[in-house]
Design a protein around this motif. Structure first.
Motif, PDB file in Angstrom:
ATOM      1  N   GLY A 129       0.848  -1.180   0.000  1.00 50.25           N
ATOM      2  CA  GLY A 129       0.000   0.000   0.000  1.00 50.25           C
ATOM      3  C   GLY A 129       0.887   1.234   0.000  1.00 50.25           C
ATOM      4  O   GLY A 129       1.847   1.325  -0.769  1.00 50.25           O
ATOM      5  N   TYR A 130       0.620   2.116   0.895  1.00 52.75           N
ATOM      6  CA  TYR A 130       1.317   3.400   0.903  1.00 52.75           C
ATOM      7  C   TYR A 130       2.283   3.465   2.076  1.00 52.75           C
ATOM      8  O   TYR A 130       1.901   3.270   3.219  1.00 52.75           O
ATOM      9  CB  TYR A 130       0.294   4.537   0.953  1.00 52.75           C
ATOM     10  N   TRP A 131       3.532   3.747   1.761  1.00 57.26           N
ATOM     11  CA  TRP A 131       4.631   3.712   2.720  1.00 57.26           C
ATOM     12  C   TRP A 131       5.311   5.063   2.788  1.00 57.26           C
ATOM     13  O   TRP A 131       5.312   5.817   1.822  1.00 57.26           O
ATOM     14  CB  TRP A 131       5.628   2.617   2.323  1.00 57.26           C
ATOM     15  N   GLY A 132       5.918   5.348   3.905  1.00 61.72           N
ATOM     16  CA  GLY A 132       6.584   6.625   4.129  1.00 61.72           C
ATOM     17  C   GLY A 132       7.905   6.741   3.394  1.00 61.72           C
ATOM     18  O   GLY A 132       8.655   7.682   3.607  1.00 61.72           O
ATOM     19  N   ASN A 146      -4.318  13.460   0.991  1.00 62.11           N
ATOM     20  CA  ASN A 146      -5.525  12.708   0.620  1.00 62.11           C
ATOM     21  C   ASN A 146      -5.324  11.211   0.840  1.00 62.11           C
ATOM     22  O   ASN A 146      -6.235  10.528   1.316  1.00 62.11           O
ATOM     23  CB  ASN A 146      -5.900  12.967  -0.839  1.00 62.11           C
ATOM     24  N   VAL A 147      -4.147  10.705   0.492  1.00 60.98           N
ATOM     25  CA  VAL A 147      -3.865   9.282   0.660  1.00 60.98           C
ATOM     26  C   VAL A 147      -3.862   8.911   2.139  1.00 60.98           C
ATOM     27  O   VAL A 147      -4.501   7.939   2.554  1.00 60.98           O
ATOM     28  CB  VAL A 147      -2.532   8.889  -0.011  1.00 60.98           C
ATOM     29  N   ILE A 148      -3.143   9.691   2.946  1.00 61.82           N
ATOM     30  CA  ILE A 148      -3.084   9.405   4.384  1.00 61.82           C
ATOM     31  C   ILE A 148      -4.484   9.425   5.004  1.00 61.82           C
ATOM     32  O   ILE A 148      -4.817   8.577   5.828  1.00 61.82           O
ATOM     33  CB  ILE A 148      -2.122  10.374   5.106  1.00 61.82           C
ATOM     34  N   ASN A 149      -5.309  10.360   4.572  1.00 68.78           N
ATOM     35  CA  ASN A 149      -6.682  10.430   5.096  1.00 68.78           C
ATOM     36  C   ASN A 149      -7.526   9.232   4.683  1.00 68.78           C
ATOM     37  O   ASN A 149      -8.516   8.911   5.335  1.00 68.78           O
ATOM     38  CB  ASN A 149      -7.360  11.732   4.684  1.00 68.78           C
ATOM     39  N   GLY A 157       2.624   3.165   6.028  1.00 69.68           N
ATOM     40  CA  GLY A 157       3.122   1.898   6.549  1.00 69.68           C
ATOM     41  C   GLY A 157       4.574   2.049   6.966  1.00 69.68           C
ATOM     42  O   GLY A 157       5.290   2.940   6.499  1.00 69.68           O
ATOM     43  N   ARG A 158       5.009   1.167   7.860  1.00 70.86           N
ATOM     44  CA  ARG A 158       6.386   1.200   8.362  1.00 70.86           C
ATOM     45  C   ARG A 158       7.137  -0.041   7.885  1.00 70.86           C
ATOM     46  O   ARG A 158       6.566  -1.122   7.766  1.00 70.86           O
ATOM     47  CB  ARG A 158       6.398   1.244   9.887  1.00 70.86           C
ATOM     48  N   ILE A 159       8.421   0.122   7.675  1.00 67.61           N
ATOM     49  CA  ILE A 159       9.242  -0.972   7.174  1.00 67.61           C
ATOM     50  C   ILE A 159       9.179  -2.191   8.096  1.00 67.61           C
ATOM     51  O   ILE A 159       9.221  -3.333   7.631  1.00 67.61           O
ATOM     52  CB  ILE A 159      10.694  -0.503   6.915  1.00 67.61           C
ATOM     53  N   GLU A 160       9.044  -1.985   9.397  1.00 64.59           N
ATOM     54  CA  GLU A 160       8.941  -3.093  10.343  1.00 64.59           C
ATOM     55  C   GLU A 160       7.693  -3.935  10.066  1.00 64.59           C
ATOM     56  O   GLU A 160       7.694  -5.146  10.267  1.00 64.59           O
ATOM     57  CB  GLU A 160       8.901  -2.589  11.794  1.00 64.59           C
ATOM     58  N   GLY A 177       0.495 -18.921  -3.099  1.00 63.41           N
ATOM     59  CA  GLY A 177      -0.360 -18.448  -4.179  1.00 63.41           C
ATOM     60  C   GLY A 177      -1.237 -17.293  -3.795  1.00 63.41           C
ATOM     61  O   GLY A 177      -2.240 -17.012  -4.442  1.00 63.41           O
ATOM     62  N   GLN A 178      -0.844 -16.583  -2.745  1.00 60.82           N
ATOM     63  CA  GLN A 178      -1.681 -15.492  -2.233  1.00 60.82           C
ATOM     64  C   GLN A 178      -1.089 -14.134  -2.555  1.00 60.82           C
ATOM     65  O   GLN A 178       0.115 -13.971  -2.676  1.00 60.82           O
ATOM     66  CB  GLN A 178      -1.849 -15.629  -0.717  1.00 60.82           C
ATOM     67  N   ASN A 179      -1.982 -13.158  -2.673  1.00 61.16           N
ATOM     68  CA  ASN A 179      -1.614 -11.761  -2.860  1.00 61.16           C
ATOM     69  C   ASN A 179      -2.029 -11.036  -1.588  1.00 61.16           C
ATOM     70  O   ASN A 179      -3.200 -10.732  -1.397  1.00 61.16           O
ATOM     71  CB  ASN A 179      -2.321 -11.154  -4.064  1.00 61.16           C
ATOM     72  N   ILE A 180      -1.070 -10.841  -0.706  1.00 62.44           N
ATOM     73  CA  ILE A 180      -1.356 -10.284   0.609  1.00 62.44           C
ATOM     74  C   ILE A 180      -1.189  -8.776   0.562  1.00 62.44           C
ATOM     75  O   ILE A 180      -0.140  -8.272   0.195  1.00 62.44           O
ATOM     76  CB  ILE A 180      -0.435 -10.930   1.664  1.00 62.44           C
ATOM     77  N   GLU A 181      -2.218  -8.093   0.958  1.00 53.37           N
ATOM     78  CA  GLU A 181      -2.223  -6.641   0.864  1.00 53.37           C
ATOM     79  C   GLU A 181      -1.891  -6.021   2.220  1.00 53.37           C
ATOM     80  O   GLU A 181      -2.535  -6.332   3.217  1.00 53.37           O
ATOM     81  CB  GLU A 181      -3.610  -6.185   0.419  1.00 53.37           C
ATOM     82  N   ILE A 182      -0.859  -5.201   2.230  1.00 55.26           N
ATOM     83  CA  ILE A 182      -0.527  -4.483   3.467  1.00 55.26           C
ATOM     84  C   ILE A 182      -0.249  -3.033   3.154  1.00 55.26           C
ATOM     85  O   ILE A 182       0.196  -2.686   2.091  1.00 55.26           O
ATOM     86  CB  ILE A 182       0.664  -5.105   4.237  1.00 55.26           C
TER      87      ILE A 182
END
Length: 182
Positions: A129-132, A146-149, A157-160, A177-182
């Motif tokens: 997703g969206y990372w710093g 807008n994204v953060i909101n 998201g954080r690297i950890e 076989g999964q597409n895990i969204e974080i």
């Protein structure tokens, strides 16, 4: 680990030579390239950037997966994790080629998983997703806001958090076989 200084991921022979000379049980492909453009605005002036998206995101991922699988199948064990993007399933105007290249990765891991699970090999993608860090830093400040909101935790998201997801996928043989969204 492999770095782009050691291996040209869009060159099959370079990648294949690496895996023939190195026994890799776990492969995580963090390589990616993006260039935003509306599909109708693709022309000769930006075709080099479009080609680079396809080369790195598709050909590079395919080369790494294929060559790693050849070695892992001999060992009857392996973990492949490819980095995808939430944009593989989300419409974001101006990201058509990038989004399609990441959707290729999501499909690639499903097929590689089905073909190799009986050899003790798992293959998954992480839809970032969206990372710093990284590509989000290039967004204009008003878009960043807008994204953060739109994020339930109201932060990047954080690297950890990425690391703990990768660690989990390495440790488990049941998720593949999964597409895990974080």
């Amino acid at each position: 680990g492999i770095s782009s200084k050691e291996v040209d991921i869009i060159n099959f022979e370079s990648v294949n030579n690496y895996f023939q000379n190195n026994n890799a049980d776990v492969v995580i492909n963090l390589c990616g390239f993006n260039y935003d453009s509306f599909i109708h605005k693709i022309d000769q002036s930006n075709i080099d950037n479009i080609t680079k998206i396809l080369d790195i995101n598709i050909i590079g991922s395919l080369n790494i997966t294929s060559c790693a699988l050849n070695q892992m199948r001999k060992n009857n064990f392996g973990r492949i994790i490819l980095i995808s993007s939430v944009l593989s399933r989300k419409i974001q105007l101006g990201t058509g080629v990038y989004s399609a290249s990441k959707a290729f990765i999501d499909s690639l891991v499903k097929m590689a998983s089905a073909e190799n699970i009986t050899k003790g090999i798992t293959c998954n993608s992480i839809r970032l997703g969206y990372w710093g860090e990284g590509m989000c830093e290039r967004m204009p400040p008003n878009i960043q806001e807008n994204v953060i909101n739109s994020i339930p935790l109201k932060r990047w998201g954080r690297i950890e958090e990425l690391y703990s997801t990768i660690e989990y996928l390495i440790k488990t043989e049941y998720i593949t076989g999964q597409n895990i969204e974080i």
